[in-house]
Design a protein around this motif. Structure first.
Motif, PDB file in Angstrom:
ATOM      1  N   THR A 195       0.829  -1.208   0.000  1.00  0.00           N
ATOM      2  CA  THR A 195       0.000   0.000   0.000  1.00  0.00           C
ATOM      3  C   THR A 195       0.864   1.260   0.000  1.00  0.00           C
ATOM      4  N   LYS A 196       2.144   1.136   0.375  1.00  0.00           N
ATOM      5  CA  LYS A 196       3.085   2.261   0.328  1.00  0.00           C
ATOM      6  C   LYS A 196       3.948   2.098  -0.912  1.00  0.00           C
ATOM      7  N   PHE A 197       3.712   2.956  -1.911  1.00  0.00           N
ATOM      8  CA  PHE A 197       4.360   2.737  -3.203  1.00  0.00           C
ATOM      9  C   PHE A 197       5.868   2.927  -3.145  1.00  0.00           C
ATOM     10  N   ALA A 198       6.354   3.752  -2.210  1.00  0.00           N
ATOM     11  CA  ALA A 198       7.801   3.921  -2.060  1.00  0.00           C
ATOM     12  C   ALA A 198       8.453   2.621  -1.592  1.00  0.00           C
ATOM     13  N   VAL A 199       7.649   1.762  -0.988  1.00  0.00           N
ATOM     14  CA  VAL A 199       8.107   0.428  -0.592  1.00  0.00           C
ATOM     15  C   VAL A 199       7.774  -0.579  -1.688  1.00  0.00           C
ATOM     16  N   ALA A 200       6.583  -0.454  -2.257  1.00  0.00           N
ATOM     17  CA  ALA A 200       6.080  -1.437  -3.216  1.00  0.00           C
ATOM     18  C   ALA A 200       6.947  -1.530  -4.469  1.00  0.00           C
ATOM     19  N   LEU A 201       7.319  -0.373  -5.044  1.00  0.00           N
ATOM     20  CA  LEU A 201       8.067  -0.425  -6.308  1.00  0.00           C
ATOM     21  C   LEU A 201       9.461  -1.046  -6.154  1.00  0.00           C
ATOM     22  N   PRO A 202      10.280  -0.605  -5.177  1.00  0.00           N
ATOM     23  CA  PRO A 202      11.587  -1.274  -5.009  1.00  0.00           C
ATOM     24  C   PRO A 202      11.445  -2.762  -4.713  1.00  0.00           C
ATOM     25  N   ALA A 203      10.441  -3.118  -3.887  1.00  0.00           N
ATOM     26  CA  ALA A 203      10.229  -4.538  -3.577  1.00  0.00           C
ATOM     27  C   ALA A 203       9.840  -5.308  -4.833  1.00  0.00           C
ATOM     28  N   PHE A 204       8.930  -4.744  -5.600  1.00  0.00           N
ATOM     29  CA  PHE A 204       8.493  -5.380  -6.840  1.00  0.00           C
ATOM     30  C   PHE A 204       9.656  -5.545  -7.818  1.00  0.00           C
ATOM     31  N   LEU A 205      10.461  -4.496  -7.976  1.00  0.00           N
ATOM     32  CA  LEU A 205      11.599  -4.571  -8.888  1.00  0.00           C
ATOM     33  C   LEU A 205      12.608  -5.620  -8.436  1.00  0.00           C
ATOM     34  N   THR A 206      12.817  -5.710  -7.125  1.00  0.00           N
ATOM     35  CA  THR A 206      13.718  -6.737  -6.586  1.00  0.00           C
ATOM     36  C   THR A 206      13.212  -8.127  -6.950  1.00  0.00           C
ATOM     37  N   ILE A 207      11.912  -8.344  -6.750  1.00  0.00           N
ATOM     38  CA  ILE A 207      11.316  -9.658  -6.973  1.00  0.00           C
ATOM     39  C   ILE A 207      11.388 -10.078  -8.438  1.00  0.00           C
ATOM     40  N   VAL A 208      10.994  -9.173  -9.341  1.00  0.00           N
ATOM     41  CA  VAL A 208      10.894  -9.580 -10.749  1.00  0.00           C
ATOM     42  C   VAL A 208      12.240  -9.568 -11.473  1.00  0.00           C
ATOM     43  N   THR A 209      13.179  -8.731 -10.992  1.00  0.00           N
ATOM     44  CA  THR A 209      14.469  -8.659 -11.690  1.00  0.00           C
ATOM     45  C   THR A 209      15.263  -9.949 -11.549  1.00  0.00           C
ATOM     46  N   MET A 210      15.150 -10.631 -10.402  1.00  0.00           N
ATOM     47  CA  MET A 210      15.910 -11.871 -10.198  1.00  0.00           C
ATOM     48  C   MET A 210      15.614 -12.922 -11.264  1.00  0.00           C
ATOM     49  N   PRO A 211      14.345 -13.309 -11.457  1.00  0.00           N
ATOM     50  CA  PRO A 211      14.093 -14.311 -12.500  1.00  0.00           C
ATOM     51  C   PRO A 211      14.283 -13.770 -13.908  1.00  0.00           C
ATOM     52  N   LEU A 212      13.925 -12.516 -14.144  1.00  0.00           N
ATOM     53  CA  LEU A 212      13.995 -11.980 -15.500  1.00  0.00           C
ATOM     54  C   LEU A 212      15.424 -11.749 -15.974  1.00  0.00           C
ATOM     55  N   SER A 213      16.350 -11.477 -15.028  1.00  0.00           N
ATOM     56  CA  SER A 213      17.758 -11.298 -15.405  1.00  0.00           C
ATOM     57  C   SER A 213      18.599 -12.511 -15.048  1.00  0.00           C
ATOM     58  N   TYR A 214      17.951 -13.519 -14.432  1.00  0.00           N
ATOM     59  CA  TYR A 214      18.626 -14.756 -14.027  1.00  0.00           C
ATOM     60  C   TYR A 214      19.786 -14.464 -13.084  1.00  0.00           C
ATOM     61  N   SER A 215      19.578 -13.554 -12.132  1.00  0.00           N
ATOM     62  CA  SER A 215      20.647 -13.184 -11.209  1.00  0.00           C
ATOM     63  C   SER A 215      20.058 -12.643  -9.915  1.00  0.00           C
ATOM     64  N   ILE A 216      20.478 -13.216  -8.781  1.00  0.00           N
ATOM     65  CA  ILE A 216      20.074 -12.697  -7.482  1.00  0.00           C
ATOM     66  C   ILE A 216      20.708 -11.338  -7.239  1.00  0.00           C
TER      67      ILE A 216
END
Length: 521
Positions: free
Chosen positions: A450-471
């Motif tokens: 519900t806090k977008f300043a938290v939601a966007l970085p968290a979302f980017l962290t989550i999706v970047t790992m599988p999409l870039s194949y790198s933790i």
């Protein structure tokens, strides 16, 4: 490290004094040095040596559960004994990655040192850090070495850079710098890292099984072949996924291990009847990595000729200080943050993490993991790091280092029993990874979307790992976006100074290609 172990044990000794009715035992947070409430009951330990040494009962586990967890972790990690030689070596110079001087590594020797180093480091991690994490050659770093580094230096010089990388990681751990950075990461980002890893290993499972594949044009990935499941091994993966899912859902003890064994037997029967064979350009519907057939000799003597075959500073003389330093920088950043993110997720999954995301024997864990990089380079098997596949053993109930000792012992045995480790096809291990990925997704509840300043970085962290194949990439994107968005939202004072330091480091890391080109110019 012995002193640190004593300090960490103090909290668990205090917990024993609380009595059987205590609902939340007192623990010492290794990052802050303060005593705090744990997140789970800590019943009194039994009188057995194993229970006292590993604090098995206190962590809500049993010896049988730890052994099963260790077995499951090994079976989900055993592919590295086969895969690492395929990445780093070959049976001749014609099919092996050759270095700048035309040198190459023997696949048989790489396989032997892969099992040796994984076994020694996983046992050491279990005994010293008392956590159910398995260590083996990191896939990101070994691929980087085989594809990029040896185009500039020899294999011995490349492994020397890996050793230097490990020494730096150990120094970060000894000085407390790694722990300080870990503490500076907001809890929402730590939760996002856990979720991202879960999604990442599930995606790995889907790809390894052929459930999703790359397309020649159009979307980056698709379901099977043109949207249809066409291969028998992928169908075996689906059966294994459902069997393991049902067993876990019904809370059957040993569900994952039973599922792995049962699906492997099924795969062996299918292969015996249909003679599918290994996957290749002419046989795209074959088994990936391992064909479920036991053939040849069961026992073979390992060739450890690669141990000690590294050149510590040779790369600096061959390509110059700046270019060699950039290679070390890349290795350190990948190693440092991949392991940090993985341990965050695994500790949460195991239920041993504190509210701030730290976990028992944190500093010891960081130091031993760094030593894994040193030993991996010294044996020419590539940097050893904590494996996300350990989540499979944790999902089976492993909570202590005893599971790691079991996994490590099996890795040592794998040096002599290579035919047995190659029976479990990748499709079966992939099913276990998807089940565990689903388990790790539960941590998403800790993120305030519900806090977008938290939601966007968290979302980017989550999706970047599988999409870039790198933790590491996912962590880096999360760090940078958290710092920039937080500062722009008027919350710069709440961002830890170390977050800014690491953010700048990640900016350099992401731009290392152009930076290296400029330095080379």
């Amino acid at each position: 490290m012995a002193d640190m172990t004593i300090l960490d044990n103090t909290a668990e000794q205090q917990a024993a004094l609380q009595g059987a009715g205590q609902t939340a035992a007192l623990e010492k947070n290794p990052a802050t040095g303060k005593t705090q409430r744990g997140s789970s009951p800590r019943p009194p330990a039994s009188n057995s040596f194993l229970d006292r040494f590993f604090h098995i009962t206190r962590r809500g586990s049993t010896v049988a559960r730890e052994v099963r967890g260790g077995l499951v972790t090994f079976f989900t990690m055993a592919y590295i004994v086969i895969l690492n030689p395929l990445i780093l070596g070959g049976f001749s110079a014609d099919n092996a990655p050759t270095d700048v001087a035309g040198g190459w590594l023997s696949a048989a020797q790489v396989g032997a040192v892969t099992g040796l180093t994984a076994g020694v480091m996983t046992i050491a991690f279990g005994l010293i850090a008392n956590l159910p994490f398995g260590l083996a050659a990191g896939l990101g770093i070994n691929s980087f070495l085989a594809v990029a580094v040896i185009q500039e230096v020899t294999w011995a010089e490349a492994m020397g850079l890996v050793v230097i990388n490990g020494i730096l990681i150990v120094l970060f751990g000894v000085t407390g710098a790694r722990t300080a950075i870990f503490r500076a990461v907001p809890k929402e980002l730590k939760a996002a890292i856990t979720v991202g890893i879960g999604l990442f290993i599930a995606f790995i499972g889907f790809v390894d099984s052929g459930f999703v594949k790359a397309t020649a044009g159009g979307p980056p990935v698709q379901l099977g072949d043109n949207g249809s499941i066409t291969s028998i091994p992928t169908m075996v993966f689906i059966v294994g996924l459902l069997v393991m899912g049902i067993l876990v859902a019904r809370k059957v003890q040993g569900g994952l291990l039973i599922g792995i064994v049962a699906t492997t037997v099924l795969a062996a029967v299918v292969e015996a009847v249909l003679h599918i064979g290994p996957a290749s350009e002419t046989n795209p519907g074959g088994w990936h990595l391992n064909t479920p057939v036991l053939s040849g000799h069961l026992v073979s003597a390992p060739d450890l000729g690669l141990v000690g075959q590294f050149d510590l500073f040779g790369a600096f003389g061959r390509i110059g200080g700046l270019a060699a330093t950039m290679l070390v920088f890349t290795l350190v950043f990948t190693n440092f943050f991949d392991a940090m993110g993985t341990m965050t997720g695994l500790a949460k999954s195991a239920g041993v993490a504190h509210k701030d995301g730290t976990f028992p024997r944190l500093k010891s864990a960081f130091i031993v993991e760094g030593v894994g990089a040193v030993v991996g380079g010294a044996t020419s098997g590539s940097s050893n790091t904590v494996y996300i596949d350990s989540a499979a053993g944790i999902g089976e109930g492993a909570r202590t280092g005893l599971a790691s000792v079991v996994t490590g012992a099996l890795f040592l045995g794998s040096m002599f029993l290579t035919p047995l480790t190659s029976v479990v096809p990748l499709e079966v291990a992939a099913a276990a990874l998807v089940v565990v990925g689903a388990m790790m997704m539960a941590q998403i509840r800790e993120i305030k979307f519900t806090k977008f300043a938290v939601a966007l970085p968290a979302f980017l962290t989550i999706v970047t790992m599988p999409l870039s194949y790198s933790i590491a990439n996912g962590i880096g994107v999360g760090f940078v976006s958290w710092a920039v968005i937080g500062a722009a939202s008027g919350k710069a004072k709440k961002i830890h100074p170390l977050m800014w330091v690491v953010t700048v480091g990640f900016v350099v890391y992401f731009a290392r290609g152009p930076v290296s080109a400029l330095l080379g110019a």
